[in-house]
Design a protein around this motif. Structure first.
Motif, PDB file in Angstrom:
ATOM      1  N   SER A   1      44.799  43.397  53.659  1.00 26.28           N
ATOM      2  CA  SER A   1      44.836  42.364  52.791  1.00 26.28           C
ATOM      3  C   SER A   1      43.685  42.505  51.857  1.00 26.28           C
ATOM      4  N   THR A   2      44.276  43.051  50.088  1.00 21.96           N
ATOM      5  CA  THR A   2      43.334  42.694  49.283  1.00 21.96           C
ATOM      6  C   THR A   2      43.744  41.889  48.561  1.00 21.96           C
TER       7      THR A   2
ATOM      8  N   TYR B   1      43.252  48.894  47.041  1.00 23.12           N
ATOM      9  CA  TYR B   1      41.647  48.789  47.555  1.00 23.12           C
ATOM     10  C   TYR B   1      41.268  50.079  47.644  1.00 23.12           C
ATOM     11  N   PHE B   2      39.323  50.319  46.448  1.00 21.68           N
ATOM     12  CA  PHE B   2      38.570  50.853  46.583  1.00 21.68           C
ATOM     13  C   PHE B   2      37.486  50.573  46.650  1.00 21.68           C
TER      14      PHE B   2
ATOM     15  N   SER C   1      46.419  34.668  49.567  1.00 17.17           N
ATOM     16  CA  SER C   1      46.904  35.651  48.388  1.00 17.17           C
ATOM     17  C   SER C   1      47.367  36.440  48.177  1.00 17.17           C
ATOM     18  N   ARG C   2      48.135  36.748  49.469  1.00 24.57           N
ATOM     19  CA  ARG C   2      49.615  38.121  49.815  1.00 24.57           C
ATOM     20  C   ARG C   2      50.660  37.124  48.882  1.00 24.57           C
TER      21      ARG C   2
ATOM     22  N   VAL D   1      43.191  45.951  37.497  1.00 21.07           N
ATOM     23  CA  VAL D   1      42.231  45.186  37.936  1.00 21.07           C
ATOM     24  C   VAL D   1      42.389  45.927  39.546  1.00 21.07           C
ATOM     25  N   ILE D   2      40.859  46.071  40.628  1.00 13.22           N
ATOM     26  CA  ILE D   2      41.149  46.481  41.729  1.00 13.22           C
ATOM     27  C   ILE D   2      40.788  45.660  42.637  1.00 13.22           C
ATOM     28  N   ASP D   3      40.589  45.695  44.017  1.00 13.92           N
ATOM     29  CA  ASP D   3      39.728  45.048  44.481  1.00 13.92           C
ATOM     30  C   ASP D   3      38.748  46.003  45.202  1.00 13.92           C
TER      31      ASP D   3
END
Length: 407
Positions: free
Chosen positions: A56-57, A63-64, A104-105, A128-130
């Motif tokens: 999940s992100t 993701y980073f 948010s999936r 945009v990233i998480d």
């Protein structure tokens, strides 16, 4: 491969503020080439991950670990602040960041295009990233708030992916990325505002909540110690005392709490806030609420957006620390948020999601994710935080009596 990389770099360097160049955000996982299947005999196909699979992100963004490395650049980043030891009623918001990501999936189930706002925040001019979560201790509130402030500021002051060389509206004169923080109880807004102050100076705040959160420590919590005086009901009092808020330009929306007495409103004004009560939606309507908010903060100065999920009625968001009946519906809140397009948001948070109190239908976490989807879309449509961004381009269109008008 080299030519492809150079082409991508060239595209990034010439991206314009209002979407002249698209940057398609690929989901975090899939397709898996080793698991290709044949849709037609002799014809290869791919099987992408379903929205219910994978880690999940937020919105299945890449993701980073941004706090471990500064190699990845971004224009908007999601970051979690799993802290809930400043709450006065129901704990559990430390699990808010993971709950919101879970909810948010399906945000980009059919591609992520935001129909009412005519934009896709996953396919735009930037990136945009998480970034995962800020490491927050659960044993020392003073140190935890310091971790949140320093972690947030480290990410807020990075060089953005887009318009890095253009002058920006920050105190340094640089263009900075935007951060959206997943709470956490509302105490986290104090260290976030401290971080914002370092980058932008005193700032106007739009605060969606059922509670004022400007209470004096002796009124809310009793202030038996210096640290106990800082909690999710007093953080705006301290923000005002520390000079983090721009003078008389902040506003609460959705207020409907009981008070210790009328003097609470006096102190609220002292802290620089005015209010839109939740019940006013019955008299001035959604457009009246939007107009009140917009006229208070304007579209030129930097604005911070803080959203307590208890703005929503518990029927729509039961999983929160201090629920209050008589709130807005999810549809109403999302419409109001969309009406804030063009306001110069530099950062935002959404707090007080405590998944343990949710239904197994994930009502609260889905509502929180969808509200942030609207916030993310506004940020995308406003373009990078450059100095030369025109306000005329930021004026939103709204539907009033079936006619499209401008605020």
């Amino acid at each position: 491969m080299l030519l492809k990389s150079l082409a991508l770099l060239a595209c990034a360097s010439c991206a314009l503020a209002h979407g002249d160049h698209d940057h398609n955000q690929e989901p975090i996982s899939g397709p898996h080439k080793s698991l290709w299947y044949n849709t037609i005999p002799g014809d290869g196909g791919t099987q992408a991950d379903s929205v219910f699979s994978g880690i999940s992100t937020f919105g299945r963004l890449p993701y980073f670990p941004c706090l471990a490395s500064d190699e990845e650049k971004y224009d908007i980043a999601f970051i979690g602040a799993p802290f809930d030891t400043g709450t006065s009623y129901r704990p559990g918001a430390r699990f808010g960041p993971s709950g919101i990501r879970q909810g948010s999936r399906k945000v980009r189930f059919s591609g992520g295009y935001n129909v009412p706002m005519d934009a896709n925040p996953f396919n735009f001019w930037g990136k945009v990233i998480d970034c995962g979560d800020i490491p927050v201790t659960s044993y020392d509130n003073h140190y935890a708030l310091q971790q949140i402030e320093e972690g947030h500021n480290a990410l807020l002051t990075r060089t953005p992916y887009t318009a890095a060389k253009e002058p920006g509206i920050s105190k340094s004169g640089k263009t900075l990325p935007r951060l959206i923080t997943l709470g956490g109880d509302h105490t986290i807004t104090l260290p976030l505002l401290r971080s914002i102050n370092q980058a932008y100076g005193p700032i106007s705040v739009i605060h969606f909540d059922s509670h004022l959160d400007t209470w004096k420590p002796k009124v809310f919590g009793g202030a038996p110690s210096k640290q106990a005086a800082i909690n999710h009901g007093t953080y705006f009092y301290w923000a005002s005392e520390e000079g983090l808020l721009a003078n008389d330009s902040s506003i609460h929306a959705g207020i409907r709490t009981t008070l210790s007495g009328p003097s609470d409103y006096d102190n609220d004004g002292y802290c620089g806030f005015t209010r839109v009560e939740a019940r006013e939606i019955d008299t001035i309507g959604i457009n009246g609420i939007i107009e009140r908010i917009r006229s208070r903060v304007g579209t030129k100065n930097p604005v911070y957006l803080s959203i307590d999920i208890d703005t929503l009625d518990p029927a729509f968001a039961p999983a929160t620390g201090t629920p209050e009946t008589g709130g807005w519906t999810t549809r109403e809140l999302r419409t109001i948020i969309r009406g804030l397009e063009g306001i110069n948001f530099v950062a935002a948070d959404l707090v007080e999601v405590a998944p343990a109190y949710d239904t197994n239908a994930e009502l609260t976490t889905m509502a929180a994710a969808d509200v942030l989807y609207e916030v993310m879309t506004i940020m995308v449509k406003n373009g990078p935080l450059t100095l030369n961004a025109t306000q005329a381009d930021k004026e939103p269109k709204v539907i009033v009596d079936n006619e499209i008008k401008r605020w």
